[in-house]
Design a protein around this motif. Structure first.
Motif, PDB file in Angstrom:
ATOM      1  N   ARG A  76       0.897  -1.168   0.000  1.00  0.00           N
ATOM      2  CA  ARG A  76       0.000   0.000   0.000  1.00  0.00           C
ATOM      3  C   ARG A  76       0.931   1.212   0.000  1.00  0.00           C
ATOM      4  O   ARG A  76       1.751   1.352   0.899  1.00  0.00           O
ATOM      5  N   THR A 130      -9.561  -8.346  -4.979  1.00  0.00           N
ATOM      6  CA  THR A 130      -9.693  -8.089  -3.546  1.00  0.00           C
ATOM      7  C   THR A 130     -10.638  -9.123  -2.951  1.00  0.00           C
ATOM      8  O   THR A 130     -11.643  -9.467  -3.589  1.00  0.00           O
ATOM      9  N   MET A 174     -13.265 -10.375   7.634  1.00  0.00           N
ATOM     10  CA  MET A 174     -12.764  -9.148   6.983  1.00  0.00           C
ATOM     11  C   MET A 174     -13.814  -8.542   6.046  1.00  0.00           C
ATOM     12  O   MET A 174     -14.940  -9.014   5.968  1.00  0.00           O
ATOM     13  N   GLY A 175     -13.413  -7.525   5.323  1.00  0.00           N
ATOM     14  CA  GLY A 175     -14.322  -6.880   4.366  1.00  0.00           C
ATOM     15  C   GLY A 175     -14.199  -5.373   4.387  1.00  0.00           C
ATOM     16  O   GLY A 175     -14.935  -4.685   3.699  1.00  0.00           O
ATOM     17  N   ARG A 176     -13.315  -4.879   5.238  1.00  0.00           N
ATOM     18  CA  ARG A 176     -13.146  -3.429   5.440  1.00  0.00           C
ATOM     19  C   ARG A 176     -14.497  -2.791   5.752  1.00  0.00           C
ATOM     20  O   ARG A 176     -15.117  -3.188   6.738  1.00  0.00           O
ATOM     21  N   GLU A 227     -15.956  -6.841  10.027  1.00  0.00           N
ATOM     22  CA  GLU A 227     -15.026  -5.988  10.782  1.00  0.00           C
ATOM     23  C   GLU A 227     -15.418  -4.513  10.744  1.00  0.00           C
ATOM     24  O   GLU A 227     -15.067  -3.753  11.644  1.00  0.00           O
ATOM     25  N   HIS A 259      -6.289 -12.496   8.813  1.00  0.00           N
ATOM     26  CA  HIS A 259      -5.604 -12.692   7.532  1.00  0.00           C
ATOM     27  C   HIS A 259      -5.615 -14.128   7.029  1.00  0.00           C
ATOM     28  O   HIS A 259      -5.159 -14.377   5.906  1.00  0.00           O
ATOM     29  N   ARG A 262      -7.084 -14.239   3.695  1.00  0.00           N
ATOM     30  CA  ARG A 262      -6.402 -13.691   2.525  1.00  0.00           C
ATOM     31  C   ARG A 262      -5.488 -14.701   1.840  1.00  0.00           C
ATOM     32  O   ARG A 262      -5.159 -14.543   0.662  1.00  0.00           O
TER      33      ARG A 262
HETATM   34  O1  F6P Z   1      -8.983  -5.109   1.372  1.00  0.00           O
HETATM   35  C1  F6P Z   1      -8.642  -6.388   1.778  1.00  0.00           C
HETATM   36  C2  F6P Z   1      -8.458  -6.448   3.256  1.00  0.00           C
HETATM   37  O2  F6P Z   1      -8.124  -7.770   3.604  1.00  0.00           O
HETATM   38  C3  F6P Z   1      -9.657  -5.959   4.089  1.00  0.00           C
HETATM   39  O3  F6P Z   1     -10.659  -6.932   4.199  1.00  0.00           O
HETATM   40  C4  F6P Z   1      -8.972  -5.626   5.387  1.00  0.00           C
HETATM   41  O4  F6P Z   1      -9.691  -4.658   6.111  1.00  0.00           O
HETATM   42  C5  F6P Z   1      -7.648  -5.081   4.947  1.00  0.00           C
HETATM   43  O5  F6P Z   1      -7.403  -5.602   3.656  1.00  0.00           O
HETATM   44  C6  F6P Z   1      -6.479  -5.416   5.844  1.00  0.00           C
HETATM   45  O6  F6P Z   1      -5.357  -4.800   5.323  1.00  0.00           O
HETATM   46  P1  F6P Z   1      -3.883  -5.065   5.841  1.00  0.00           P
HETATM   47  O7  F6P Z   1      -3.494  -6.451   5.438  1.00  0.00           O
HETATM   48  O8  F6P Z   1      -3.071  -4.031   5.160  1.00  0.00           O
HETATM   49  O9  F6P Z   1      -3.922  -4.935   7.321  1.00  0.00           O
END
Ligand code: F6P
Length: 328
Positions: A76, A130, A174-176, A227, A259, A262
């Motif tokens: 990022r 994503t 997750m899901g922001r 979240e 995570h 992910r």
């Molecule tokens: O956008 C994908 C995501 O996994 C979201 O669901 C989560 O809020 C965010 O990224 C977490 O980001 P990082 O791995 O930078 O903490």
């Protein structure tokens, strides 16, 4: 007549998502079919600024289809939010003879691509990558299917232990700021309640609902918490429940899947989606399209201007939320 594309730069950006490698593979091999050279850019926009470029041929993407994460790495980038950062990135792109970019990522990637291409007149096509599935212009994003399967697998395990102890579990996914993962996990995991940011519920309503389902059925209960829910994450909600005397006799546990959602090998569905989108991105560049996101809507490739993707909010299917209530 659009400018001829001789070399594409490809990068992954933002949070990684299972299927990014499958998409990259499709981009490289489709470009090869058109005799377009490909340069891989490491660590997303950050690597673009730092000049971390490396050529990719058709064979350099062998044996990556099934791998989670991204072989190009990701990041990022705060610097890419600045005019100076984007100017450095554009210099590097031009220095490497790159005529157009293909970015695989989420809303931050789209936003960056849209600003960058306008500022520097470098075409950027995006593939939606994503786990959050929160991008307008595509029914599904790369990584979402794998993430919900991983989460549901874990929820099944939690159900076993919750049931054995007659416990209440708050499971955070997750899901922001979007509830797609939570909603699908709620249905697929047979949750008693799903809390998502797209619907506003008071803490009292949540408490009543949990108490109703637990006394009605006098057994375990699983609540899926997105979240980004407005009541807070699973830990905050659990703290609020513990303060209420009515929950005194209920054993409560919190599990944050984090995570784990992910990582892992992409599902078959994500591999197919990623491969289709990777090819469509190259096709669309060759056909002269610029600054769009390739998506799939109703099983057909759809191109959406990048700026529209992050201006419009993808909406939740509220019928699915009703389904959770109906069949819990
Ligand atoms: O956008 C994908 C995501 O996994 C979201 O669901 C989560 O809020 C965010 O990224 C977490 O980001 P990082 O791995 O930078 O903490």
């Amino acid at each position: 007549m659009p400018k001829l594309i001789n070399r594409i730069g490809v990068f992954t950006s933002g949070g990684d998502a299972p299927g990014m490698n499958a998409c990259l593979r499709a981009v490289v091999r489709s470009a090869h079919e058109y005799s377009i050279a490909v340069t891989g850019i490491l660590r997303g926009y950050e690597g673009m600024i730092e000049g971390e470029f490396s050529d990719l041929d058709a064979r350099s993407v062998s044996n990556i289809l099934q791998k989670g994460g991204t072989i190009l790495k990701t990041a990022r980038s705060d610097r890419f939010r600045t005019v100076e950062g984007r100017a450095l990135a554009a210099d590097n792109v031009r220095k490497h003879g790159i005529d157009a970019l293909i970015g695989i990522g989420g809303d931050g990637t789209l936003r960056g691509a849209s600003i960058f291409s306008r500022e520097h007149d470098i075409p950027v096509i995006c593939c939606p990558g994503t786990i959050d599935n929160d991008l307008f212009g595509t029914d599904q994003t790369i990584g979402f299917d794998t993430a919900i399967n991983t989460a549901i697998d874990n929820i099944d395990r939690i159900r076993d232990t919750a049931d054995a102890h007659d416990r209440l579990f708050l499971v955070e996914v997750m899901g922001r700021d979007a509830g797609f993962i939570a909603l699908h996990c709620g249905i697929g995991g047979g949750a008693e309640l799903v809390l998502i940011p797209e619907t506003i519920q008071t803490m009292d309503e949540v408490k009543t609902c949990i108490l109703d389902t637990m006394t009605l059925q006098s057994r375990s209960s699983i609540v899926i918490v997105a979240e980004g829910d407005e009541l807070g994450g699973a830990t905050q909600i659990a703290d609020a429940l513990k303060e209420d005397d009515r929950f005194a006799g209920i054993e409560l546990r919190v599990c944050i899947l984090g995570h784990t959602q992910r990582g892992g090998s992409p599902s078959a569905s994500d591999r197919v989606l990623a491969s289709r989108l990777g090819k469509a991105a190259v096709d669309s560049l060759v056909q002269g399209h610029r600054n769009v996101m390739v998506g799939i809507v109703n099983n057909r490739i759809r191109l959406t201007p990048s700026k529209d993707v992050w201006i419009h909010k993808k909406s939740i299917n509220f019928d699915l939320l009703k389904l959770v209530e109906l069949i819990r």
